[in-house]
Design an enzyme around this catalytic site. Structure first.
Site, mmCIF file in Angstrom:
data_model
loop_
_atom_site.group_PDB
_atom_site.id
_atom_site.type_symbol
_atom_site.label_atom_id
_atom_site.label_comp_id
_atom_site.label_asym_id
_atom_site.label_seq_id
_atom_site.Cartn_x
_atom_site.Cartn_y
_atom_site.Cartn_z
ATOM 1 N N TYR A 102 1.096 -1.090 0.208
ATOM 2 C CA TYR A 102 -0.285 -0.184 0.159
ATOM 3 C C TYR A 102 0.897 1.153 -0.355
ATOM 4 O O TYR A 102 0.474 1.743 -1.244
ATOM 5 C CB TYR A 102 -0.609 -0.001 1.170
ATOM 6 C CG TYR A 102 -1.968 0.784 0.921
ATOM 7 C CD1 TYR A 102 -3.209 0.660 -0.198
ATOM 8 C CD2 TYR A 102 -2.077 2.661 1.369
ATOM 9 C CE1 TYR A 102 -4.610 1.341 0.554
ATOM 10 C CE2 TYR A 102 -2.569 3.282 1.222
ATOM 11 C CZ TYR A 102 -3.902 2.832 0.887
ATOM 12 O OH TYR A 102 -5.366 3.673 0.645
ATOM 13 N N TYR A 107 4.073 5.507 -2.572
ATOM 14 C CA TYR A 107 4.086 7.184 -1.813
ATOM 15 C C TYR A 107 5.414 6.620 -0.867
ATOM 16 O O TYR A 107 5.949 8.187 -1.402
ATOM 17 C CB TYR A 107 3.298 7.125 -0.756
ATOM 18 C CG TYR A 107 1.840 7.246 -0.403
ATOM 19 C CD1 TYR A 107 1.483 8.058 -0.742
ATOM 20 C CD2 TYR A 107 1.807 5.828 -0.364
ATOM 21 C CE1 TYR A 107 0.030 8.123 -0.682
ATOM 22 C CE2 TYR A 107 0.307 5.952 -0.749
ATOM 23 C CZ TYR A 107 -0.903 7.087 -1.145
ATOM 24 O OH TYR A 107 -1.546 6.786 -0.903
#
Length: 580
Positions: A396, A400
């Site tokens: 996940y 980022y």
């Protein structure tokens, strides 16, 4: 009377001497028109009303077109007085020492820095030889105040000497000037130049500065070489590429570490939460695609102001967790919105029974300031529980991390529409310009020990701490963390960094350097080579005489200027962080 008098012409010439040539021509043409249509008295009144604007524009150098455009916009919506007040602030902020920040670039910056360092050295030694040591400290303090810096160790003569030795170098003054680039960036944000439509994350001006700095750094590293005591020689660029300054290596290490923490969490039955923490709207220059009037009315908070707010929220929350015995670990990342305002992403792990209170209190602190404004409840604090049946925590957060390092494997940055690599280049430049730490691990084990052990090849594998070494060597961060004492070991970790005895550096200061790792009296040396650094090719001159290597010791430090000073009588009332 339409024709201006000689006294009037002299008065006008005096006023127009402070504007640019372009504006001088424009204003004179306008005055002639008004002289003929309204008379020179009314023409002079008009000039009095507009001259300050053009005088201010003449002082902002290359920012003139943008500042002029923004001043016109402000005059339309906020009034001429507000526009002039803003322009005065721009001119004041752009002044650094005796120069405008925008003028300090390239060769001019180097010449300015040389002159400042030379003047400082001459005055320092003049005061030191003619007055007492207290006067030396007072002079250094005054010089720091003139450039907006503070120093908090006036009672430590060794540190004062080190500071003075730095201020004698041109590099120190260049570094101080470059730190002012963030002021220019803030003004460009106020001019609407940082957003998804113009230049996302940071201005094109700042991006060019960052690219030039990287090119200069690369040229420097390629121009110097290091030779170890085994006769092996490498350029500094080659050695740098082996470490985490290489974006690929940095990305890989971050992924290995967060994956290791996730494995620890899964083994211990801890929950994973992905949290996004955002600032109140008054810290954002843009609201959606429009200028944010709240930001303007708040005085245009800087990027550092916004980051300080998030740090304050985080500090309050961590203190609450400590007081209530709630432990957690994970990773915090910082990245900008398209207008430059920072926000945080956190991947945190904790006991399931602590999650409800943990999230409720974190949200309460996040909404403590302007928590009832529109959209606060929806956007200020966003959480998502990691469901391992759907995907891993590492999977996940990987996008980022990539976006904040090199942007590889990201086709499009959804916030700006740019490519992943372009977005990453801008985000990294934003972090460096604003001196913001992009990644911070909470809990876990010492990454310095991890890196030091990984420096050793299998042929140099230590017999002591062999299990910890092999965990680090095979990139098993979860095993490494457990062997180091667990995610909450803190200062009680199995191994600690081992430092050398203090040695004098080029500023006359005694400093320690990393030499290895240790557990009590058991030590493993990981820095097994001694290196000599010199300019590339300097060791093979035609006359057979090698150039002197880059030494760590400066024999010209101004230590003697501070001898026999009654330091107990000196106290810096400003305090603050050091300026090294």
């Amino acid at each position: 009377m339409h024709k201006p008098t000689e006294q009037c012409i002299e008065w006008r010439n005096d006023l127009l001497s402070n504007v640019s040539n372009e504006d001088d021509t424009f204003l004179r043409i306008k005055l002639v028109e008004l002289d003929q249509s309204e008379g020179y008295v009314k023409a002079n009144s008009w000039l009095r009303g507009v001259i300050e604007r053009y005088e201010l524009l003449a002082k902002v150098s290359v920012l003139r077109p943008l500042v002029g455009k923004e001043a016109t916009r402000l005059a339309k919506y906020e009034g001429q007085a507000a526009a002039l007040d803003w322009m005065r602030g721009v001119v004041e902020r752009l002044q650094f020492c005796d120069k405008m920040i925008t003028e300090l670039d390239g060769q001019e910056l180097s010449q300015w820095a040389w002159q400042k360092s030379n003047d400082f050295e001459v005055k320092l030694y003049a005061i030191g030889t003619q007055h007492n040591p207290q006067a030396v400290k007072d002079f250094i303090k005054l010089e720091l105040m003139n450039i907006g810096q503070t120093f908090g160790d006036w009672k430590d003569n060794d540190k004062v000497v080190g500071l003075a030795a730095r201020m004698i170098t041109t590099e120190w003054w260049i570094r101080q000037a470059k730190r002012q680039w963030v002021v220019v960036e803030q003004i460009l944000r106020e001019c609407g130049q940082v957003n998804r439509f113009a230049s996302p994350y940071l201005s094109d001006w700042a991006l060019r500065k960052e690219e030039q700095k990287q090119e200069n750094n690369k040229a420097f590293l390629e121009g110097w070489e290091a030779t170890n005591d085994k006769g092996q020689t490498y350029t500094l660029a080659q050695l740098s590429d082996l470490g985490i300054s290489n974006p690929d290596h940095r990305f890989a290490e971050l992924i290995v570490r967060i994956k290791g923490l996730e494995e620890v969490a899964e083994e211990q039955g801890h929950e994973g939460w992905f949290i996004t923490l955002t600032c109140p709207s008054k810290f954002h220059a843009y609201s959606g695609s429009r200028r944010n009037n709240k930001w303007w009315k708040e005085g245009c908070p800087t990027i550092q102001d916004a980051h300080n707010h998030l740090n304050h929220v985080w500090g309050l929350f961590r203190a609450w967790c400590n007081n209530h015995g709630i432990q957690f670990y994970g990773l915090r990342t910082v990245e900008p919105h398209h207008d430059g305002a920072p926000h945080w992403h956190l991947m945190l792990f904790l006991k399931p029974e602590d999650s409800k209170a943990f999230l409720a209190k974190f949200e309460a602190y996040a909404l403590q300031v302007d928590g009832k404004e529109r959209g606060a409840k929806k956007h200020r604090f966003v959480t998502r529980k990691i469901d391992r049946e759907i995907g891993s925590a590492t999977g996940y957060i990987v996008k980022y991390i990539s976006k904040n390092v090199h942007g590889k494997n990201i086709d499009t940055d959804h916030e700006t529409g740019r490519s992943g690599t372009d977005a990453a280049k801008r985000i990294v430049g934003w972090a460096r310009l604003n001196r913001i730490r992009q990644f911070q691990f909470i809990g876990g084990a010492s990454v310095t020990v991890w890196r030091e052990l990984r420096r050793l090849g299998m042929d140099a594998a230590p017999k002591a701490f062999a299990d910890i070494y092999h965990a680090a060597n095979r990139a098993d961060f979860s095993g490494f963390v457990k062997l180091m004492g667990g995610v909450f070991a803190g200062k009680d970790q199995t191994l600690k960094t081992y430092y050398s005895e203090p040695e004098e550096n080029q500023y006359g200061e005694l400093v320690k350097s990393v030499k290895g790792v240790a557990n009590g009296i058991e030590v493993v040396i990981t820095r097994i080579y001694e290196w000599t650094i010199q300019r590339k090719g300097a060791g093979s001159k035609e006359d057979g005489e090698a150039a002197p290597p880059w030494t760590r010791v400066n024999n010209c430090t101004p230590a003697h200027l501070l001898e026999e000073i009654p330091i107990e009588s000196y106290q810096d009332e400003r305090g603050g962080a050091n300026v090294f």
